[in-house]
Motif scaffolding. Structure first.
Motif, PDB file in Angstrom:
ATOM      1  N   GLY A   1      -5.311  15.930   1.105  1.00  0.00           N
ATOM      2  CA  GLY A   1      -5.963  14.530   1.139  1.00  0.00           C
ATOM      3  C   GLY A   1      -5.200  13.394   0.495  1.00  0.00           C
ATOM      4  O   GLY A   1      -3.866  13.849   0.597  1.00  0.00           O
ATOM      5  N   TYR A   2      -5.458  12.276   0.456  1.00  0.00           N
ATOM      6  CA  TYR A   2      -4.493  11.094   0.386  1.00  0.00           C
ATOM      7  C   TYR A   2      -5.433  10.093   0.036  1.00  0.00           C
ATOM      8  O   TYR A   2      -6.500   9.839   0.223  1.00  0.00           O
ATOM      9  CB  TYR A   2      -3.699  10.904   1.790  1.00  0.00           C
ATOM     10  N   ALA A   3      -4.529   8.969  -0.349  1.00  0.00           N
ATOM     11  CA  ALA A   3      -5.067   7.607  -0.628  1.00  0.00           C
ATOM     12  C   ALA A   3      -4.163   6.522  -0.292  1.00  0.00           C
ATOM     13  O   ALA A   3      -2.829   6.758  -0.652  1.00  0.00           O
ATOM     14  CB  ALA A   3      -5.852   7.308  -1.939  1.00  0.00           C
ATOM     15  N   VAL A   4      -4.392   5.268  -0.130  1.00  0.00           N
ATOM     16  CA  VAL A   4      -3.553   4.190   0.394  1.00  0.00           C
ATOM     17  C   VAL A   4      -4.005   2.930  -0.051  1.00  0.00           C
ATOM     18  O   VAL A   4      -5.011   2.754   0.090  1.00  0.00           O
ATOM     19  CB  VAL A   4      -3.293   3.990   1.994  1.00  0.00           C
ATOM     20  N   VAL A   5      -3.267   2.227  -0.874  1.00  0.00           N
ATOM     21  CA  VAL A   5      -3.646   0.990  -1.345  1.00  0.00           C
ATOM     22  C   VAL A   5      -2.607   0.072  -0.749  1.00  0.00           C
ATOM     23  O   VAL A   5      -1.550   0.463  -0.979  1.00  0.00           O
ATOM     24  CB  VAL A   5      -3.857   0.601  -2.834  1.00  0.00           C
ATOM     25  N   THR A   6      -2.975  -1.259  -0.314  1.00  0.00           N
ATOM     26  CA  THR A   6      -2.121  -2.078   0.370  1.00  0.00           C
ATOM     27  C   THR A   6      -2.572  -3.371   0.287  1.00  0.00           C
ATOM     28  O   THR A   6      -3.863  -3.782  -0.063  1.00  0.00           O
ATOM     29  CB  THR A   6      -1.552  -1.460   1.691  1.00  0.00           C
TER      30      THR A   6
END
Length: 173
Positions: free
Chosen positions: A75-80
């Motif tokens: 899994g993963y998460a990206v905030v940008t």
């Protein structure tokens, strides 16, 4: 103890991130979106170069979830920086991606990824988090609403050759 662990991703993790991104997008949208559109979208939007750029951007944070037995990405998460068609403020951030493989369901990984994304957003100075999600993805929408997100807009979103209706959510941090 969960069968996964979280850590900040680096540019060197871009191949693993791209692989889990494609796998989770396929799992999520097979039977909903045309297969050719899924493949085209993942090739264009989930390349290793895309993840390396996010991991190297000081205005972004990428979290990688890995299986505790062998370190496989799950899994993963990206905030940008936000790229959404709503009124934006300098202190906004977008939860661009948050996905986990289906074999992690019920383990708390989704909640852990969200908590980490919120913590990363606050660390980056954000006061509001936004995200876009397929309007008909009721499972994801219910998850976001339980996390305190509220509707603030809509957009048309391109996946491969198709256009789809998304909703845009926001929550204060």
């Amino acid at each position: 103890m969960p069968a996964w662990q979280l850590r900040p991703a680096q540019a060197s993790d871009s191949d693993a991130l791209a692989m889990v991104a494609a796998a989770t997008f396929l799992e999520t949208f097979s039977g909903i979106l045309p297969g050719a559109d899924i493949v085209a979208h993942c090739t264009r939007k989930s390349s290793p170069e895309t993840f390396a750029a996010w991991a190297g951007d000081p205005r972004s944070a990428v979290t990688l979830a890995e299986h505790t037995d062998g370190g496989a990405p799950v899994g993963y998460a990206v905030v940008t920086t936000p790229d959404l068609p709503v009124d934006l403020f300098d202190t906004d951030i977008e939860l661009r991606r948050i996905y986990a493989l289906s074999n992690t369901r019920g383990t708390g990984l989704g909640h852990a990824l969200m908590a980490r994304a919120i913590a990363d957003a606050r660390r980056l100075g954000a006061k509001r988090m936004l995200l876009g999600v397929l309007g008909t993805n009721h499972v994801a929408r219910a998850f976001y609403e339980r996390q305190g997100f509220a509707l603030v807009g809509t957009r048309r979103f391109n996946v491969g050759a198709g256009w789809y209706d998304d909703v845009i959510y926001a929550r204060s941090l």
